[in-house]
Each structure stands twice: as C-alpha cells, then as structure tokens.
Write a protein that holds these residues in place. Structure first.
Motif, PDB file in Angstrom:
ATOM      1  N   ASP A 115       0.847  -1.192   0.000  1.00  0.00           N
ATOM      2  CA  ASP A 115       0.000   0.000   0.000  1.00  0.00           C
ATOM      3  C   ASP A 115       0.889   1.251   0.000  1.00  0.00           C
ATOM      4  O   ASP A 115       1.663   1.464   0.938  1.00  0.00           O
ATOM      5  N   ARG A 116       0.774   2.071  -1.019  1.00  0.00           N
ATOM      6  CA  ARG A 116       1.610   3.268  -1.122  1.00  0.00           C
ATOM      7  C   ARG A 116       1.363   4.229   0.050  1.00  0.00           C
ATOM      8  O   ARG A 116       2.291   4.887   0.527  1.00  0.00           O
ATOM      9  N   LEU A 117       0.126   4.296   0.515  1.00  0.00           N
ATOM     10  CA  LEU A 117      -0.171   5.191   1.641  1.00  0.00           C
ATOM     11  C   LEU A 117       0.527   4.718   2.922  1.00  0.00           C
ATOM     12  O   LEU A 117       0.943   5.540   3.746  1.00  0.00           O
ATOM     13  N   ALA A 118       0.693   3.419   3.087  1.00  0.00           N
ATOM     14  CA  ALA A 118       1.403   2.892   4.259  1.00  0.00           C
ATOM     15  C   ALA A 118       2.858   3.334   4.253  1.00  0.00           C
ATOM     16  O   ALA A 118       3.450   3.598   5.315  1.00  0.00           O
ATOM     17  N   CYS A 119       3.444   3.436   3.063  1.00  0.00           N
ATOM     18  CA  CYS A 119       4.823   3.923   2.941  1.00  0.00           C
ATOM     19  C   CYS A 119       4.913   5.363   3.438  1.00  0.00           C
ATOM     20  O   CYS A 119       5.814   5.721   4.203  1.00  0.00           O
ATOM     21  N   ARG A 120       3.989   6.182   2.989  1.00  0.00           N
ATOM     22  CA  ARG A 120       3.967   7.590   3.391  1.00  0.00           C
ATOM     23  C   ARG A 120       3.779   7.732   4.906  1.00  0.00           C
ATOM     24  O   ARG A 120       4.493   8.504   5.566  1.00  0.00           O
ATOM     25  N   LYS A 121       2.844   7.014   5.468  1.00  0.00           N
ATOM     26  CA  LYS A 121       2.571   7.121   6.904  1.00  0.00           C
ATOM     27  C   LYS A 121       3.768   6.668   7.737  1.00  0.00           C
ATOM     28  O   LYS A 121       4.030   7.223   8.815  1.00  0.00           O
ATOM     29  N   HIS A 122       4.487   5.674   7.255  1.00  0.00           N
ATOM     30  CA  HIS A 122       5.686   5.190   7.959  1.00  0.00           C
ATOM     31  C   HIS A 122       6.729   6.297   8.066  1.00  0.00           C
ATOM     32  O   HIS A 122       7.341   6.495   9.130  1.00  0.00           O
ATOM     33  N   VAL A 123       6.930   7.038   6.983  1.00  0.00           N
ATOM     34  CA  VAL A 123       7.879   8.151   6.999  1.00  0.00           C
ATOM     35  C   VAL A 123       7.392   9.268   7.915  1.00  0.00           C
ATOM     36  O   VAL A 123       8.164   9.826   8.704  1.00  0.00           O
ATOM     37  N   GLU A 124       6.121   9.600   7.834  1.00  0.00           N
ATOM     38  CA  GLU A 124       5.568  10.661   8.684  1.00  0.00           C
ATOM     39  C   GLU A 124       5.721  10.339  10.164  1.00  0.00           C
ATOM     40  O   GLU A 124       5.910  11.242  10.990  1.00  0.00           O
ATOM     41  N   LYS A 125       5.682   9.075  10.504  1.00  0.00           N
ATOM     42  CA  LYS A 125       5.784   8.663  11.904  1.00  0.00           C
ATOM     43  C   LYS A 125       7.222   8.624  12.400  1.00  0.00           C
ATOM     44  O   LYS A 125       7.490   8.959  13.564  1.00  0.00           O
ATOM     45  N   HIS A 126       8.172   8.291  11.529  1.00  0.00           N
ATOM     46  CA  HIS A 126       9.534   8.022  11.997  1.00  0.00           C
ATOM     47  C   HIS A 126      10.642   8.891  11.388  1.00  0.00           C
ATOM     48  O   HIS A 126      11.690   9.056  12.018  1.00  0.00           O
ATOM     49  N   PHE A 127      10.455   9.429  10.187  1.00  0.00           N
ATOM     50  CA  PHE A 127      11.608   9.965   9.454  1.00  0.00           C
ATOM     51  C   PHE A 127      11.392  11.359   8.859  1.00  0.00           C
ATOM     52  O   PHE A 127      11.796  11.621   7.733  1.00  0.00           O
ATOM     53  N   THR A 128      10.771  12.249   9.600  1.00  0.00           N
ATOM     54  CA  THR A 128      10.609  13.616   9.097  1.00  0.00           C
ATOM     55  C   THR A 128      11.796  14.484   9.514  1.00  0.00           C
ATOM     56  O   THR A 128      12.503  14.181  10.491  1.00  0.00           O
TER      57      THR A 128
END
Length: 356
Positions: A325-338
C-alpha cells in the motif's frame, strides 16, 4: 546555543544534485536556527540557508569539478591526486577557521566524513565535539574516537554493532522534508534506482532485476566510480527499457520518486542508513532492498516494501510489489523519518551539553 555546524568541504549546501550529507547539514542548520540557536555553518562558496540565525563561513570555492564532467582537464593540469589534494586544502581551511572563530561558538556538530583531523583540534580548543557518523566505522578511526572519547551520533543502530563500546550519545535517524517529497497514490509503471554509482551501491543489480522481470528501469545518480560506470552500467543502458537519467536536481528527483512503481536499493555494504529510501517512501513508493546494515530499521518488510537477501528474492519482490500500500509507505515516513523529528533529536543531543 551557539553551534558550529561543519557541513561540507566538497559540495555547496544545499546541494544541486544528489549529495545526502550536504542536504542533511542544510536541514540541521535551518531547523536549529528556526528554534533560535545561532549557527555558524562551514560550507563552500555559494552555499545558502535562508534563516537570519545562520552565518555561512566559506571554507572553499564553489564546486567546479565534483562529478561535473571536467575531470580530464583538471587531471591533465594538476595530476590524478588533485581531487584529494583539493579536499584536504578545503579541510585545512576549515580547521584554520575553526581555530580563528573559537570565540564565536560554544559547541561543534560535525558532518564531515574526513573527521579524523578534527578530533585533536577540537580537543585542543576545549570545545564539546559531536560527530554524526554518516559512513561505516573502521578500526583505526574507532581507536581515535576512543582516544578522544568523541561524542558520537549514529544515524542507525546498525552502525554501532562492529564497535559497540564507543561513546554513543544517541541514534538520530535521517529525515526527509515531507512538504517537498509529497505523496502520489499512483505510479507510471517503472522501477527506479537513484544514488551513488559505484560497486558498493551495486546499481547493476537493479538493471539485472529489471531485465529479468521485463520492467522499465530509470537509473541515475552521482558517478563515484567512472570505471565501474563505463564497464558495468553503460553497456546495459539501451535508452528504452533501461534509461539513464544522470544526476538531477531535487525537483526532478521528487518527480521520479512520485511516479515510480518501486525503488530498488541493492546495496552490498553495511548501509549506514540510506536517505533515498525514505525519500521514495515519503512519495508513496515502496522499497526493495538487500538486507545489509540499517535496511531493516528503515524498511518494514511486507508493509513498506521488501527486505531480501539475494537476486532471486529481489526478482520475486518486484513481481509482487503491487501488494504494498503506497499510503502505508507515506505514513511510515511521517511517523519516523521527518526533518522535524530529526532536528528535534539533534537539539536534544546538544542540549545535554548546553544544560549541564
């Protein structure tokens, strides 16, 4: 705090191409300055950080030869060691200004991979010295870190495994600007490799995977090993299925990330982090990577891509990439790697000295 950030002696900040350390140094300076800290940023002529609390200290002329195509002329004029000698000359200039400006800063945050000569100088100056480990450690360097009890900031926990007894202050994961690297729910059905072109990054593997799966591949980045590029990469580029995009600017990079079906990262070395992976995931693009170094800390196998061990497994992963899921990729970054999380973590590291 009054913070001296040593950014780069080889590229301008922010970089015009794909230079990860310089981009991270830019966000360190900008983010800490926005928090009210006074920043001296050591960088090449032409560097710029749009914040009133940042003062640029030039340590060398604007880059003219680092991957810009004029190597034959400079080699003919100055010899094959010119790049190394120029880098050392810029480093010596940085050391000189570190001494001359000692009353203008209280603490040093270093990003240079040429870190060794800085250690005795910082010790003589009596300044707290924090070193961000952007590259893998090795025994001789680790011995120097022990000698000077250097305060180390790792960019992944994997970096610490070979030398666990050093003075690690924290692990601060790299961050991506999610306001620039924005999400795309769709893709244009191509695979992507962007990064250093050299044996340790193994971009040839990405080409071989694309050929075996019948997928289109766009490949580009800064050529670190000209012989490797000419002998291993160039012969496989046909301009149709395998397309060379070169080293492109940030806007172009973002566009490629946003529309890629998958990002391939077949690294062979103990990867310290892999900034390009979080840039890809921020845009919604899943990552397929070899399991070396920090890869499992960055990519969640089966959720934001696949962590694999060999060529055949990478081929299998590409074939089932639509399950991610492409959205899961985005959310993972928002949670850990901003970038915001990264800057907050650097500030906490430095405040451990400032609040003593």
């Amino acid at each position: 705090m009054r913070i001296e950030i040593i950014g780069s002696t080889t590229s301008i900040i922010p970089p015009t191409g794909q230079a990860a350390i310089e981009r991270l140094a830019y966000y360190q300076a900008l983010g800490l300055a926005k928090k009210g800290h006074k920043i001296l940023l050591f960088a090449l002529e032409g560097s710029s950080v749009p914040q009133e609390n940042v003062r640029i200290i030039e340590v060398g002329k604007k880059e003219t030869l680092w991957g810009r195509g004029d190597e034959p002329k400079t080699v003919e004029k100055f010899g094959v060691a010119y790049k190394v000698r120029l880098r050392l000359a810029n480093l010596a200039n940085a050391l000189s200004k570190l001494i001359d400006l000692k009353s203008d800063y209280d603490i040093i945050l270093n990003n240079l991979p040429d870190e060794a000569p800085l250690l005795p100088i910082a010790n003589l100056l009596g300044k707290p010295f924090y070193h961000v480990i952007h590259l893998p450690l090795f025994p001789e360097l680790s011995e120097l870190f022990r000698k000077y009890n250097t305060k180390l900031i790792s960019i992944s926990n994997a970096q610490r495994k070979s030398f666990p007894d050093l003075n690690y202050i924290a692990t601060v994961y790299n961050g991506v600007d999610t306001n620039k690297f924005t999400f795309s729910p769709t893709n244009d059905d191509y695979l992507l490799y962007l990064g250093s072109i050299g044996k340790n990054k193994n971009p040839k593997e990405a080409i071989l995977v694309a050929l075996e799966t019948g997928q289109k591949l766009l490949i580009g980045g800064r050529i670190k090993d000209e012989i490797y590029y000419k002998e291993e990469i160039l012969p496989l580029i046909d301009g149709k299925q395998i397309q060379w995009v070169g080293e492109i600017d940030e806007k172009g990079v973002i566009g490629l990330f946003q529309k890629a079906k998958a990002f391939l990262f077949p690294t062979l070395w103990e990867e310290p982090f892999g900034l390009v992976m979080i840039e890809a995931m921020a845009c919604g693009t899943p990552v397929v990577a070899f399991n070396h170094g920090a890869i499992p800390e960055v990519v969640v196998d089966g959720l934001t891509g696949y962590v694999v061990d060999n060529h055949s497994r990478m081929v299998e992963a590409v074939k089932k990439i639509d399950r991610i899921d492409r959205l899961a990729c985005r959310k993972h970054v928002e949670k850990h790697f901003t970038v915001e999380k990264m800057v907050d973590s650097y500030e906490q590291c430095l405040l451990s000295w400032g609040n003593r």
